[in-house]
Design a protein around this motif. Structure first.
Motif, PDB file in Angstrom:
ATOM      1  N   ALA A  16       0.642  -1.229   0.032  1.00 11.69           N
ATOM      2  CA  ALA A  16      -0.039   0.009   0.051  1.00 11.69           C
ATOM      3  C   ALA A  16       0.937   1.070  -0.137  1.00 11.69           C
ATOM      4  O   ALA A  16       0.461   2.387  -0.531  1.00 11.69           O
ATOM      5  CB  ALA A  16      -0.932  -0.128   1.259  1.00 11.69           C
ATOM      6  N   GLN A  17       2.166   1.216   0.566  1.00 17.56           N
ATOM      7  CA  GLN A  17       2.798   2.442   0.772  1.00 17.56           C
ATOM      8  C   GLN A  17       3.342   2.783  -0.851  1.00 17.56           C
ATOM      9  O   GLN A  17       3.228   4.068  -0.993  1.00 17.56           O
ATOM     10  CB  GLN A  17       4.053   2.272   1.628  1.00 17.56           C
ATOM     11  CG  GLN A  17       3.798   2.087   2.970  1.00 17.56           C
ATOM     12  CD  GLN A  17       3.303   0.506   3.318  1.00 17.56           C
ATOM     13  OE1 GLN A  17       3.380  -0.292   2.544  1.00 17.56           O
ATOM     14  NE2 GLN A  17       2.620   0.645   4.481  1.00 17.56           N
ATOM     15  N   ALA A  43      -3.239  -5.395   0.553  1.00 20.42           N
ATOM     16  CA  ALA A  43      -3.388  -4.375   1.396  1.00 20.42           C
ATOM     17  C   ALA A  43      -5.354  -4.240   1.822  1.00 20.42           C
ATOM     18  O   ALA A  43      -5.724  -3.762   2.876  1.00 20.42           O
ATOM     19  CB  ALA A  43      -3.410  -3.044   0.806  1.00 20.42           C
ATOM     20  N   GLY A  44      -5.790  -5.155   1.088  1.00 17.08           N
ATOM     21  CA  GLY A  44      -7.506  -5.391   1.433  1.00 17.08           C
ATOM     22  C   GLY A  44      -8.265  -4.280   0.623  1.00 17.08           C
ATOM     23  O   GLY A  44      -7.584  -3.304  -0.015  1.00 17.08           O
ATOM     24  N   PRO A  45      -9.431  -4.485   0.666  1.00 19.22           N
ATOM     25  CA  PRO A  45     -10.373  -3.524  -0.086  1.00 19.22           C
ATOM     26  C   PRO A  45     -10.481  -2.009   0.744  1.00 19.22           C
ATOM     27  O   PRO A  45     -10.742  -1.297  -0.181  1.00 19.22           O
ATOM     28  CB  PRO A  45     -11.813  -4.286  -0.022  1.00 19.22           C
ATOM     29  CG  PRO A  45     -11.776  -5.220   1.031  1.00 19.22           C
ATOM     30  CD  PRO A  45     -10.253  -5.630   1.047  1.00 19.22           C
ATOM     31  N   ALA A  49     -10.578   3.153  -0.458  1.00 23.65           N
ATOM     32  CA  ALA A  49     -11.137   4.531   0.129  1.00 23.65           C
ATOM     33  C   ALA A  49      -9.663   5.381   0.277  1.00 23.65           C
ATOM     34  O   ALA A  49      -9.969   6.463   0.354  1.00 23.65           O
ATOM     35  CB  ALA A  49     -11.881   3.948   1.350  1.00 23.65           C
ATOM     36  N   ALA A  50      -8.663   4.802   1.064  1.00 18.77           N
ATOM     37  CA  ALA A  50      -7.555   5.382   1.538  1.00 18.77           C
ATOM     38  C   ALA A  50      -7.097   6.151   0.318  1.00 18.77           C
ATOM     39  O   ALA A  50      -6.820   7.480   0.276  1.00 18.77           O
ATOM     40  CB  ALA A  50      -6.435   4.468   2.015  1.00 18.77           C
ATOM     41  N   VAL A  55      -6.677  11.418  -3.232  1.00 18.99           N
ATOM     42  CA  VAL A  55      -7.061  11.930  -4.704  1.00 18.99           C
ATOM     43  C   VAL A  55      -7.853  13.100  -4.116  1.00 18.99           C
ATOM     44  O   VAL A  55      -7.879  14.278  -4.945  1.00 18.99           O
ATOM     45  CB  VAL A  55      -7.669  11.058  -5.652  1.00 18.99           C
ATOM     46  CG1 VAL A  55      -8.163  11.968  -6.808  1.00 18.99           C
ATOM     47  CG2 VAL A  55      -6.649  10.147  -6.215  1.00 18.99           C
ATOM     48  N   ASP A  56      -8.741  12.716  -3.366  1.00 17.91           N
ATOM     49  CA  ASP A  56      -9.920  14.065  -3.067  1.00 17.91           C
ATOM     50  C   ASP A  56      -9.030  14.977  -2.483  1.00 17.91           C
ATOM     51  O   ASP A  56      -9.426  16.306  -2.590  1.00 17.91           O
ATOM     52  CB  ASP A  56     -11.045  13.589  -2.231  1.00 17.91           C
ATOM     53  CG  ASP A  56     -11.899  12.429  -2.664  1.00 17.91           C
ATOM     54  OD1 ASP A  56     -11.781  12.579  -3.862  1.00 17.91           O
ATOM     55  OD2 ASP A  56     -12.721  11.785  -2.384  1.00 17.91           O
ATOM     56  N   ASP A  57      -8.332  15.016  -1.635  1.00 14.92           N
ATOM     57  CA  ASP A  57      -7.398  15.933  -0.835  1.00 14.92           C
ATOM     58  C   ASP A  57      -6.557  16.976  -2.151  1.00 14.92           C
ATOM     59  O   ASP A  57      -6.554  18.153  -1.668  1.00 14.92           O
ATOM     60  CB  ASP A  57      -6.719  15.421   0.152  1.00 14.92           C
ATOM     61  CG  ASP A  57      -7.137  14.927   1.198  1.00 14.92           C
ATOM     62  OD1 ASP A  57      -8.550  15.381   1.506  1.00 14.92           O
ATOM     63  OD2 ASP A  57      -6.517  14.231   2.203  1.00 14.92           O
ATOM     64  N   LEU A  58      -6.091  16.148  -2.957  1.00 17.90           N
ATOM     65  CA  LEU A  58      -5.147  16.602  -3.864  1.00 17.90           C
ATOM     66  C   LEU A  58      -6.148  17.606  -4.795  1.00 17.90           C
ATOM     67  O   LEU A  58      -5.659  18.735  -5.328  1.00 17.90           O
ATOM     68  CB  LEU A  58      -4.625  16.069  -4.739  1.00 17.90           C
ATOM     69  CG  LEU A  58      -3.206  15.120  -3.993  1.00 17.90           C
ATOM     70  CD1 LEU A  58      -2.778  13.986  -4.878  1.00 17.90           C
ATOM     71  CD2 LEU A  58      -2.281  16.196  -3.777  1.00 17.90           C
TER      72      LEU A  58
END
Length: 74
Positions: A16-17, A43-45, A49-50, A55-58
């Motif tokens: 995930a990193q 990493a799992g589903p 969301a993470a 992307v939303d923050d950017l």
């Protein structure tokens, strides 16, 4: 959808990193992100969301920058 930007970025990482670093680096330059099976398994589903939050923050930061630039130009 902006047809000039139809790039789907494949997140074929094993952790995930690395995937988060790529999403952070590219932001909304890609139209969409595809989570590879190896990454999904590792990493799992909840990873989706993470990454969407990054992307939303950017995108929010880009909108704010655009708003400030327009107000300064006026």
């Amino acid at each position: 959808m902006d047809l000039s930007r139809r790039v789907i970025v494949a997140l074929d990482h094993d952790n995930a990193q690395d995937a988060a670093a790529m999403v952070d680096r590219l932001g909304d330059a890609g139209q969409a992100y595809k989570i590879g099976l190896e990454l999904l398994t590792a990493a799992g589903p909840s990873l989706a969301a993470a990454l969407a939050a990054i992307v939303d923050d950017l995108r929010a930061a880009a909108r704010e920058h655009s708003r400030v630039t327009r107000s300064v130009s006026s």
